[in-house]
Design an enzyme around this catalytic site. Sequence first.
Site, PDB file in Angstrom:
ATOM      1  N   TRP A 162      -5.860   1.257   0.049  1.00 29.07           N
ATOM      2  CA  TRP A 162      -6.098   0.285  -1.011  1.00 29.07           C
ATOM      3  C   TRP A 162      -5.422  -0.987  -0.308  1.00 29.07           C
ATOM      4  CZ3 TRP A 162      -7.668   4.277  -3.727  1.00 29.07           C
ATOM      5  CH2 TRP A 162      -6.765   5.476  -4.168  1.00 29.07           C
ATOM      6  N   ASP A 163      -5.645  -1.115   0.555  1.00 28.37           N
ATOM      7  CA  ASP A 163      -5.268  -2.645   0.623  1.00 28.37           C
ATOM      8  C   ASP A 163      -6.754  -2.589   1.602  1.00 28.37           C
ATOM      9  OD1 ASP A 163      -2.281  -3.680   1.081  1.00 28.37           O
ATOM     10  OD2 ASP A 163      -2.428  -2.632   3.136  1.00 28.37           O
ATOM     11  N   LEU A 164      -7.054  -2.375   2.210  1.00 30.66           N
ATOM     12  CA  LEU A 164      -9.201  -1.757   2.804  1.00 30.66           C
ATOM     13  C   LEU A 164      -9.420  -1.894   1.822  1.00 30.66           C
ATOM     14  CD1 LEU A 164      -8.556   0.452   6.056  1.00 30.66           C
ATOM     15  CD2 LEU A 164      -8.657  -2.076   5.420  1.00 30.66           C
ATOM     16  N   ASP A 206       0.909  -1.209   0.331  1.00 28.17           N
ATOM     17  CA  ASP A 206      -0.111   0.083  -0.044  1.00 28.17           C
ATOM     18  C   ASP A 206       0.328   0.802  -0.201  1.00 28.17           C
ATOM     19  OD1 ASP A 206      -1.215   2.227   1.332  1.00 28.17           O
ATOM     20  OD2 ASP A 206      -3.112   0.626   0.966  1.00 28.17           O
ATOM     21  N   GLY A 245      -9.234  -5.577  -0.311  1.00 26.93           N
ATOM     22  CA  GLY A 245     -10.438  -6.184   0.597  1.00 26.93           C
ATOM     23  C   GLY A 245     -11.909  -6.704   0.681  1.00 26.93           C
TER      24      GLY A 245
END
Length: 433
Positions: free
Chosen positions: A166-168, A137, A171
């Site tokens: 961006w990770d969240l 991220d 997901g």
Amino acid sequence: MTPSPQPLGGLRIVEGASFVAGPSAGLALAQLGADVIRVDPPGGGSDFLRWPLSSTGDSLFWAGLNKGKRSVTIDHRTEQGRELLLALATAPGRGAGIFLDNMVGRHRLTYDELRARREDVIHVHLQGRSDGSPAVDYTINAEVGVPQMTGPQGVEQPVNHVLPAWDLLSGMVVASGILAALLHREREGQGAQLELALADVALAGVGNMGWLAEAEMRGGPRVRQGNHMYGSFGVDFETSDGRRLMVVALTEGQWRALRDVTETGAVFAALEQALGADLSQEGDRYRLRETIAAVLRPWFAQRDFGTVRELLERAKVLWSPYLDMAEAARAARADETSVAAEMDQPGIGPLLATGRPLRWAGTGAPPVPAPRLGEHTEGVLSDLLGLTSEEIGRLQDAGVVRVSGDGSQQSRRPSSPELPPGAPRQRGLPARA
């Protein structure tokens, strides 16, 4: 209390992922009732002790992202461990045969290997970039221009973010992709190979908001503007007792409420006439943001926070106070409608955690503790794969699995489980010693 709906009950996902994107997808599905089996190597994966840590040395990060899952430890780098993981990921059942991973290197499972075991398998593979090269991220965010837009005016160096946005977001894309693949399998009887690159999610995110097109059309990046909201009016103010709050006026009604409570209507009417502006339009409010803020700032500076809060709430102004994380935690505990609640996490003790944010028919779901590492290894291997206690014991002696039936992180020989009558034995299991 009405039981929380479990719309994904009967769905089983094997998760071989670490850090944020993959585990957050599994968490979202688990909070809707799916049986998510997280697989880590014995001793834990690369995020098992990631900060922040509790006073016991356990990872609050790991406990938070793995709430309500089952934990199995398998060393998939060994031949026997690889066969175990393949068997779990492709186990029979209408709601099974779903594998989510962000594994890298020659030991990761491929779609072709999984499909050879189960034709309709669903495989979701997360990676940094679409070509397979690494990225996280914080490196991706640097290259999509966000740090150059963040921070106060006049600062030249980039300002990194704290939230792994961006990770969240990745997901949630993964979670929706799994559900879409399941619907496709129900309709067509076909599995799916899904790949998601963090870099693609970030670029799509800024592109979908028009930021890429804006930069090309204006011939350069957007300039920094501190705490001002882009494209409308929104900025922070300080009260007489040093408290700061964020005020936003996106709509005409919100602008009217802010103007009326501060009794600045006549001032802004004069400004509109003098400058040829219409402050009922958010574009003009943005263009004149510095002037508007200068007019409003004395009103906030002359009143303490309690008075400002009461007046803004009564006038239905869109606003929030700035809270640090400790203050946010106290506010969450005091809010009876909050998704946060205290739970007893094994190995850590009581802690503030969050349940399902999606309210189904008005009903949320409280947080469910995360498992201890390897807590369900024995049960999963026996119930789903039909292994006997002796076979599991030999696998543990060989270091292929770790069983932690007492909730501790210490290895121990398993006790004899009760196998269900006629438990199926899957092909691809390790040969008996």
